[in-house]
Design an enzyme around this catalytic site. Structure first.
Site, PDB file in Angstrom:
ATOM      1  CB  CYS A 289       9.782 -10.237 -54.339  1.00  0.00           C
ATOM      2  SG  CYS A 289       8.836 -11.752 -54.155  1.00  0.00           S
ATOM      3  N   GLY A 290      10.967 -11.316 -56.726  1.00  0.00           N
ATOM      4  CA  GLY A 290      11.354 -12.173 -57.839  1.00  0.00           C
ATOM      5  C   GLY A 290      10.255 -13.120 -58.270  1.00  0.00           C
TER       6      GLY A 290
END
Length: 148
Positions: free
Chosen positions: A64-65
């Protein structure tokens, strides 16, 4: 080794780069991509956790980020341990000490070549259940079983 991999939109670029490398790695017998258009980080993390908990995969990689959200969500699946790691010591400890089945990374934190260098090592790591950490993992598993 049977792997699942997944990412929401903010992890797709790194996920795709890692998936490409895994597809030609002889240590990997299969790679199943659990991503889908518009999938959220919790949903892809739950899917990965369930695949491991249900014996469909041996390990997983979530992107994810930052790698934090996926680790939190995947860790909610009973019997699953997920760890965010972007350095060698944490990657090694996640498996050798804590028997984490899911490695989480952040596309905004680590570049694809550095992520692959760590995953390349991660694929060969094993947990020793007879170690001092094995006892601690057992303690976690016992707590989780009481809460089920």
């Amino acid at each position: 080794m049977r792997l699942v991999i997944g990412a929401p939109g903010n992890g797709t670029v790194l996920k795709d780069a890692i998936k490409e490398r895994l597809a030609v790695d002889r240590r990997v017998s299969s790679v199943v991509d659990l991503s889908a258009p518009g999938i959220t980080y919790p949903e892809v993390s739950f899917r990965a956790g369930r695949a491991i908990a249900e014996g469909e995969a041996d390990r997983g990689i979530l992107i994810c980020g930052t790698g934090v959200g996926t680790a939190i969500a995947a860790g909610k699946v009973p019997g699953v341990r997920a760890a965010t790691a972007h350095d060698l010591i944490t990657v090694r400890g996640s498996v050798e000490n804590y028997d984490a089945q899911i490695l989480c990374m952040g596309q905004n934190v680590i570049a694809a070549p550095a992520a692959w260098a760590l995953i390349d090592i991660w694929l060969d790591l094993r947990h020793d259940p007879t170690s001092d950490y094995g006892l601690k993992v057992g303690e976690i598993e016992a707590y989780e079983a009481r809460r089920a």
